[in-house]
Design an enzyme around this catalytic site. Sequence first.
Site: not given
Ligand code: ATP
Length: 322
Positions: A22, A128, A163, A171, A216, A254
């Site tokens: 999109a 999540d 069971r 999550g 169960s 999931q």
């Molecule tokens: P999901 O919730 O699906 O796991 P997410 O975006 O929360 O997705 P994370 O692994 O927490 O996944 O974050 C993705 C990337 O964002 C990290 O690998 C890192 O590169 C960057 N990131 C996360 N926290 C920080 C932070 N505090 N400062 C800078 N970069 C960050």
Amino acid sequence: MKRIGILTSGGDAPGMNACIRAAVRTATAANVEVLGIRRGYNGLIHNEMAVLDRKCVTNIIHRGGTILETSRCPEFKTPEGRARAVRVLDEAGIAGLLLLGGDGTFRGGTLLADECNISIVGVPTTIDNDAYGTDYTIGFDTAINTALEAIDRIRDTALSLERLFFVEVMGHHTGFIALESGIAGGAEELIIPETPLSSEELCAKLKEAFKGGKKSAIVVVAEAEQPGYSFQIAQEVKKNIDVESRVCILGHIQRGGSPTARDRVLASSLGAAAVKALLSGKNGYMVGEINNEIAYTALADTWEKKKGLSPRLEELVSLLSA
Ligand code: ATP
């Protein structure tokens, strides 16, 4: 704005591809070139990008995962890592950047927005559903439907063998997946971090249910950052009320799979809205959907503020399981 970049970061979520499609088609219709950045912030730092035209996003709307791939990137948490990313963005002539990810991605995006001169807009893609500023995140609907299918199958076995089953769902630190898959699957009890249930309370409730004639039951457990936590609960139940149980941890199934219609529609709507937001000069916002309307939330608010579970839905679990 002549050129924008797009990346997917953190955990993959069904609907990411529909969102990329999109965004690319909305941008190209406005004569804006799109550079697809591979492997999230990792690919940004290491300059891994290629032009995405309308044809590149053909036949991806139904595919799970992300054609751009994703990653966790510790380097991006350092000022040096982000400075490298800013240099790459400048050299590529990218004037706007779309971030598809969850709260971690938006934490990084908030810092990046302060450290560079380009516009940044986020789209919430995580199973999540824990981003503040949108009723639902892209991928959540598919994840709860996957969990529901598993719960329905387990109920057949639970009924046949008389069971007790503990079904553990993902999550992150929230109970959104547990709550909605639990209600849809007719769970007898929920164990979620937002409304903790002590082992004594759970045992008392289960004892009462079995005394009342239940043969169960299914308890849906949110993993709450402790995958395998259900085994501990099952042991406590065995010790306290001498009821045998089985544990089923759904795990990464999931995450994958073809997105549901709801996720494809949400992803298409938010992908297009995010590009329009960038082109209209918005910077430092996440695009979400609240009460069926597009909503813009400051990137910092998406992870600093907490989205709560619906108290109305929470009440339903014990009311309906009687
Ligand atoms: P999901 O919730 O699906 O796991 P997410 O975006 O929360 O997705 P994370 O692994 O927490 O996944 O974050 C993705 C990337 O964002 C990290 O690998 C890192 O590169 C960057 N990131 C996360 N926290 C920080 C932070 N505090 N400062 C800078 N970069 C960050």
